[in-house]
Write a protein that holds these residues in place. Structure first.
Motif, short mmCIF file in Angstrom:
data_model
loop_
_atom_site.label_atom_id
_atom_site.label_comp_id
_atom_site.label_asym_id
_atom_site.label_seq_id
_atom_site.Cartn_x
_atom_site.Cartn_y
_atom_site.Cartn_z
N LEU A 71 7.88 15.45 -3.46
CA LEU A 71 7.10 15.12 -3.14
C LEU A 71 7.59 13.96 -2.72
O LEU A 71 7.15 12.74 -1.54
N ILE A 72 7.50 12.74 -3.92
CA ILE A 72 7.42 11.57 -4.39
C ILE A 72 8.83 10.75 -3.73
O ILE A 72 8.15 10.00 -3.34
N LEU A 73 9.91 12.12 -3.82
CA LEU A 73 10.93 11.29 -3.07
C LEU A 73 11.37 11.56 -1.60
O LEU A 73 11.46 10.61 -1.13
N LEU A 74 10.31 12.53 -1.72
CA LEU A 74 9.98 12.88 0.17
C LEU A 74 9.62 12.00 0.80
O LEU A 74 9.99 11.33 1.71
N THR A 75 8.65 11.15 0.23
CA THR A 75 7.90 9.86 0.53
C THR A 75 8.57 9.15 0.57
O THR A 75 8.34 8.13 2.38
N ALA A 76 9.33 8.78 -0.51
CA ALA A 76 10.27 7.79 -0.22
C ALA A 76 11.04 7.42 0.65
O ALA A 76 11.59 6.73 1.17
N ASN A 410 12.44 1.14 -1.06
CA ASN A 410 13.88 1.66 -0.87
C ASN A 410 14.43 1.57 -1.95
O ASN A 410 15.24 2.17 -2.29
N THR A 411 14.26 0.58 -2.77
CA THR A 411 14.64 0.52 -4.45
C THR A 411 13.88 1.73 -5.03
O THR A 411 15.20 2.19 -5.87
N LEU A 412 12.72 2.48 -4.79
CA LEU A 412 12.24 3.51 -5.15
C LEU A 412 12.78 4.60 -4.99
O LEU A 412 13.58 5.59 -5.57
N GLY A 413 13.52 4.59 -4.01
CA GLY A 413 13.86 5.50 -3.03
C GLY A 413 15.23 5.56 -3.45
O GLY A 413 16.18 7.07 -3.66
#
Length: 608
Positions: A71-76, A410-413
């Motif tokens: 879900l964190i990845l989805l949010t990013a 964008n860096t996190l994603g």
């Protein structure tokens, strides 16, 4: 007849001015562009459990923190692609972002990955949906491939009819699936809250599990991330939205992300509390539905809508593939035909090619494409990583207002996408190694096409190509097979272009024929020069070609142009052509690639 069939299947042609009517509103766009992402709820949570169960059933509780990571990845990804929509409102998604910020090669890697991924989307989705149907009706199992092909043809035809028409039809199953799963999740949570689900069915969160490792957890996380395939489709398809397209696309993206998050987390939670263990013969969603409702109407309703959306997930590919192909074709990396709109204002060449390649893939793998799912997922996470890295470069280079927060997102994603991509290569290399072969081949093909268009442009441009030599006269060569109205018609045409020289050429197989034909010709056309050529091997093309070459060499010395006039009679009915030897077509096809030789066909239409 073919025209009538085409009108029946595709509909009447639309004027270019009707293009605005073919744009999507948010409701239809959410259905047509989110079907791939939403359908992954049917198998994404299951992929997590399949990895965890290799340790023990007690490890199932790890699905909760892994789901939170997904879900964190989805949010990013959602926040990142929202920024891409406004930064690149003309569409193109990962290809355009990577090309403009990272360079041409990263752009081609992203574009090539997505083209292949959309083909896999159609093949995998339709095959998975077909499997769901044949599982319910085992007697149909031998016809898996045929059924899958019929579904591909059906969806292809719908999309050829136009974006809005396909969206109007396909929206209902998508929303029925969402409605069915919300009922399932709602009733399931109610059962959990009211204590109808025994606590001993699941291991308490935090329970130590022997044999668990970080590598295995990352592998489960990568597998669960397959639920995020299709997230990028909206950013590719911005031109399909009604104005203001970027705003409507951004709102649709947020709605899709919210629905995907709710459905994914709901299925993971129910699977944990119900103590669901993945089985080869029954899906996780099926087990949850059976435990919640039993085998009644609601169970079959959920299974039916799940099968439908798995098939209709292919439609996301039909929406995104043609638009991505348009961007690549505009940059001259794939054939220009992909930029042409069809009768119904859709990019029909892209739609047809996607359908053909998908059918080839289904036939090649006999409808069993389960082992292509990792390749299908890694084909998305490569563009995810590149596009978000491209956005990082863009923010650092341009530094617009609020760029720091955008940079962090964008860096996190980019980091998470890259980690997931690497995990696919590390844990499923045997299934994804082919990407290391076909991607370089695709990029090589892109460059060959680009080089061809560049060479053609250089040769055709008035300012770049050599000046054409002046033409002082024309030598006309007329192959004749006899004395007929067809030849007479061609001779009259050639004479109308006089004072050019006309040479009739007769190819004969026997010496006796030569004198007979020359005598007949002298009586019929005494003013037209006749050349007879003996062909001992019964070939018309070879002696004729050698004669034309000889004439052309002599003509070029005097700046004369050689024109070959080919007589051809046209039967009244098309099927009559198979009754004739089509020598004129063979001659024309053979001479077409000769330099400095012009080919003119003079048709003579038969009345019966």
């Amino acid at each position: 007849m073919l025209s009538t069939l085409k009108r029946f299947l595709i509909g009447r042609p639309l004027k270019s001015t009707a293009l605005g009517e073919q744009k999507l509103n948010k409701t239809k766009a959410l259905a047509i562009l989110s079907s791939d992402a939403l359908s992954s709820v049917a198998y994404g949570p299951e992929q997590i459990l399949v990895v965890l169960i290799t340790v023990s059933a007690a490890a199932i509780w790890y699905s909760i923190p892994i789901a939170i990571g997904v879900l964190i990845l989805l949010t990013a990804l959602i926040l990142s692609y929202r920024q891409i929509i406004f930064a690149y409102p003309h569409g193109g998604g990962a290809y355009v972002v990577s090309k403009e910020n990272l360079g041409i090669y990263p752009g081609l890697i992203a574009g090539g990955s997505l083209l292949v991924d959309y083909i896999l989307t159609v093949a995998v989705s339709v095959s998975a949906g077909t499997d769901a149907i044949t599982s319910a009706f085992p007697g149909l199992h031998p016809y898996n491939v045929a059924i899958a092909i019929v579904f591909v043809l059906f969806i292809t035809t719908l999309n050829l009819r136009g974006v809005t028409e396909s969206a109007s039809i396909l929206a209902y199953p998508v929303y029925l699936f969402v409605f069915a799963l919300f009922i399932l999740i709602g009733v399931g949570i109610y059962n959990i809250v009211t204590g109808d689900i025994p606590s001993e069915l699941h291991t308490p969160i935090g329970t130590p599990v022997a044999g668990i490792s970080l590598f295995l957890l990352l592998r489960a996380f990568a597998s669960g991330s397959s639920a995020l395939t299709g997230v990028e489709a909206i950013s590719n398809a911005i031109p399909n939205f009604k104005a203001p397209a970027p705003n409507n696309a951004a709102k649709t993206l947020l709605a899709m992300g919210s629905l995907l998050a709710l459905l994914f987390s709901g299925i993971v939670c129910l699977a944990y509390y119900y103590g669901i263990v993945p089985r080869a013969d029954v899906t996780v969603v099926s087990q949850i539905a059976e435990q919640t409702f039993g085998r009644n109407f609601m169970y079959f309703f959920i299974q039916g809508t799940t099968a439908l959306i798995l098939i209709l997930a292919a439609n996301t590919g039909y929406s995104a593939f043609p638009l991505l192909a348009v961007n690549l074709a505009k940059d001259r990396f794939i054939p220009r035909m992909f930029t042409i709109r069809g009768d119904r204002l859709g990019y029909s060449n892209g739609i047809i090619n996607l359908g053909v390649f998908s059918i080839i893939l289904i036939i090649a793998f006999k409808g069993k494409t389960e082992h292509l799912i990792p390749l299908y997922a890694v084909g998305v996470f490569i563009p995810f990583s590149l596009s978000q890295t491209g956005m990082v470069v863009k923010w650092i280079r341009e530094k617009p207002n609020g760029w720091v927060s955008k940079l962090i997102i964008n860096t996190l994603g980019a980091l998470i996408s890259f980690i997931v991509c690497m995990m696919f290569f590390l844990t499923k290399f045997s299934q994804v190694w082919s990407v290391l072969i076909f991607l370089p081949l695709i990029i090589f093909l892109f460059h060959r096409i680009k080089n061809h268009y560049t060479a053609v442009g250089n040769q055709l441009g008035i300012t770049t190509c050599e000046a054409a030599l002046p033409i002082e006269g024309n030598v006309m060569i007329l192959p004749v097979a006899g004395i007929t109205h067809v030849v007479e018609n061609s001779l009259n045409y050639a004479k109308s272009l006089s004072p050019f020289q006309i040479i009739a050429v007769y190819v004969h197989f026997e010496r006796e024929d030569e004198a007979v034909f020359e005598e007949k010709w002298r009586k019929w056309q005494p003013d037209v020069r006749l050349v007879t050529l003996l062909s001992p091997y019964r070939s018309i093309i070879n002696p004729l070609s050698k004669f034309i070459d000889t004439v052309q060499r002599k003509a070029s010395e005097s700046n004369y142009q050689v024109t070959v006039i080919i007589p051809q009679f046209i039967p009244k009915k098309g099927w009559h052509n198979i009754l004739h030897n089509q020598s004129s077509l063979l001659i024309r096809a053979h001479l077409l690639y000769r330099r400095n030789v012009i080919i003119t066909t003079v048709p003579f239409h038969l009345r019966e």
